[in-house]
Write an enzyme that holds these catalytic residues in place. Structure first.
Site, short mmCIF file in Angstrom:
data_model
loop_
_atom_site.label_atom_id
_atom_site.label_comp_id
_atom_site.label_asym_id
_atom_site.label_seq_id
_atom_site.Cartn_x
_atom_site.Cartn_y
_atom_site.Cartn_z
N ASN A 1 0.82 -1.19 0.00
CA ASN A 1 0.00 0.00 0.00
C ASN A 1 0.87 1.26 0.00
OD1 ASN A 1 0.26 1.23 2.92
ND2 ASN A 1 0.14 -0.99 3.17
N LYS B 1 1.32 1.60 16.32
CA LYS B 1 1.81 2.80 15.65
C LYS B 1 0.68 3.76 15.35
CE LYS B 1 3.63 2.85 11.34
NZ LYS B 1 4.64 2.56 10.29
N LYS C 1 -0.19 7.66 13.34
CA LYS C 1 0.23 8.69 12.42
C LYS C 1 0.29 10.04 13.13
CE LYS C 1 0.36 5.88 8.95
NZ LYS C 1 1.65 5.51 8.33
N ASP D 1 4.61 8.08 13.26
CA ASP D 1 5.03 8.12 11.86
C ASP D 1 4.50 9.39 11.20
OD1 ASP D 1 5.62 7.66 9.20
OD2 ASP D 1 4.31 5.91 8.99
N GLU E 1 9.24 8.09 13.19
CA GLU E 1 9.43 7.58 11.83
C GLU E 1 9.28 8.65 10.75
OE1 GLU E 1 7.15 4.43 8.84
OE2 GLU E 1 7.00 4.17 11.01
N GLU F 1 11.22 3.43 4.08
CA GLU F 1 10.17 2.75 3.33
C GLU F 1 9.97 3.34 1.94
OE1 GLU F 1 5.82 4.37 4.18
OE2 GLU F 1 6.79 3.80 6.04
N ASP G 1 11.31 -1.80 1.88
CA ASP G 1 10.22 -2.73 1.55
C ASP G 1 10.53 -3.37 0.20
OD1 ASP G 1 7.86 -3.96 0.75
OD2 ASP G 1 6.57 -2.28 1.32
N HIS H 1 8.57 -2.07 5.90
CA HIS H 1 7.24 -1.53 5.70
C HIS H 1 6.42 -2.51 4.86
CE1 HIS H 1 4.68 0.51 2.61
NE2 HIS H 1 4.25 1.22 3.63
N GLU I 1 6.23 -5.04 9.71
CA GLU I 1 5.01 -4.29 9.94
C GLU I 1 3.80 -5.18 9.74
OE1 GLU I 1 3.51 0.19 8.86
OE2 GLU I 1 4.38 -0.98 7.22
#
Length: 388
Positions: free
Chosen positions: A53, A181, A183, A212, A238, A264, A291, A321, A340
């Site tokens: 994603n 986690k 945001k 993040d 992050e 990532e 990733d 990620h 993750e």
């Protein structure tokens, strides 16, 4: 033996959520099936792959450049020295033929997605879980089947309040996660701090929060957050700034002594190397999130791991990620620090095989051939529709 056909389908994974930079209301991914002429249990072996994603499906690139290069190549040039299996490194080189270096863009996602499907097929042809195949080929033959995972969530969405945020985090803890986690950067600093305090109020001893920013901040904002976040014992801070702003990342070490994480959105070994050379990352505490599904696949990831070794980094500092089973296999087979996880989002592509449970922050890899997609019923149903 040969590859008979490669199919791609672009699928929606839309969700009414956002981070500090993008919303996911129109997010897509590419699902790929690599169909071979190898027969196992009366059926052709099919390898599957999809991209993570945050980057959109890359069907056009695959159909116009990378799939034709594979299918037009002499099949004998794509198999290993035994003649009994595909060679991912030779196939990768075929896909990358006639491509200039640098400017990686979206082609790294297209190649990485096909590469995932190739590795799935290779492990199935060999009759092994991918993590065991990787341990045999690139390790000491002994995978670590127990893999650390954390729950990625805490997105911004309409109607979210502090109680809903706490309920979300409690749900992850109740399912066995010890690290969650959230945001940041999509609200004011003061509001983000209030949300952090709300989450910390539901965490117990031994449970931690990571935050993040998804590359949102300029240097001054990143420093302001660093100073404010220093009051907490966070798992990490992050991707504060643009992923290619290595100077910003390096400057933050003067303001944030606790662990940071990034990587990532770096899609090649060369970009990862520049982060290690110039980004001020600290091998004793910081985390790397490259990733494989977005960065040219496992073939390139192996080069990245070799680069890290040359620069004195342990691969145990890598927690990729993406939340997909490919990285889980790499973590188990090659000794990464974990992976993750998206317990509720981007389904059916996120998560684990149906029998796998999180216990004290870890999952145990099951004995499934290839990457193990067949163990996740809702995902495998979608995959079968592509390969039928």
């Amino acid at each position: 033996m040969k590859i008979v056909e490669i199919r791609e389908k672009t699928l929606p994974i839309s969700s009414p959520i956002r981070n500090a930079y993008i919303d996911f209301s129109k997010m897509t991914l590419s699902l790929v099936a690599v169909i071979t002429d190898v027969i196992r249990d009366g059926k052709p072996v099919v390898g599957y792959g999809f991209n993570s994603n945050g980057r959109y499906g890359q069907g056009t690139l695959m159909r116009e450049r990378f799939i034709p290069r594979i299918m037009q190549a002499d099949p004998a040039t794509l198999i290993d020295d035994s003649g009994n299996n595909l060679d991912p490194h030779k196939i990768w080189a075929t896909m990358f033929s006639n491509e200039k270096p640098g400017g990686h863009g979206e082609r790294s996602v297209a190649i990485g997605t096909i590469d995932m499907a190739i590795w799935d097929a290779v492990a199935k042809i060999e009759g092994k879980p991918l993590f065991q195949l990787l341990a045999d080929r690139y390790g000491n033959g002994q995978p670590d089947r127990r893999v650390f995972v954390y729950a990625a969530g805490g997105y911004y969405y309409p109607g979210q309040d502090h109680e809903k945020l706490k309920d979300e985090m409690r749900s992850y803890i109740d399912r066995g996660y010890t690290v969650v986690k959230k945001k940041i950067g999509g609200a004011s600093l003061d509001e983000d701090l209030r949300r952090i305090d709300s989450i910390l109020s539901v965490l117990q001893d031994g449970q931690k929060l990571a935050v993040d920013a998804n590359g949102r901040f300029d240097l001054d904002t990143a420093i302001a957050y660093a100073k404010a976040l220093s009051q907490y014992d966070l798992f990490w801070y992050e991707e504060p700034g643009d992923p290619l702003d290595f100077e910003l990342q390096a400057a933050l070490r003067n303001y944030y002594p606790n662990p940071m994480a990034t990587g990532e959105d770096l899609f090649s070994m060369q970009d990862a190397r520049n982060l290690i050379r110039y980004g001020g990352m600290r091998a004793d505490r910081d985390w790397l999130q490259f990733d494989c599904a977005l960065s040219y696949g496992l073939v390139e990831y192996l080069r990245t791991l070799e680069m890290l070794h040359e620069h004195g980094w342990s691969r145990a500092r890598c927690i990729p990620h993406g939340g997909h089973q490919m990285s889980l296999n790499i973590a188990a087979g090659l000794g990464l620090g974990g992976n993750e996880s998206y317990p509720d989002l981007f389904q059916p592509f996120g998560g684990f095989p149906d029998t796998v449970k999180v216990e004290h922050g870890f999952i145990t890899m099951p004995d499934l051939p290839g990457i193990g997609f067949e163990g996740k019923a809702d995902l495998y149903q979608v995959m079968q529709q592509l390969s039928a």
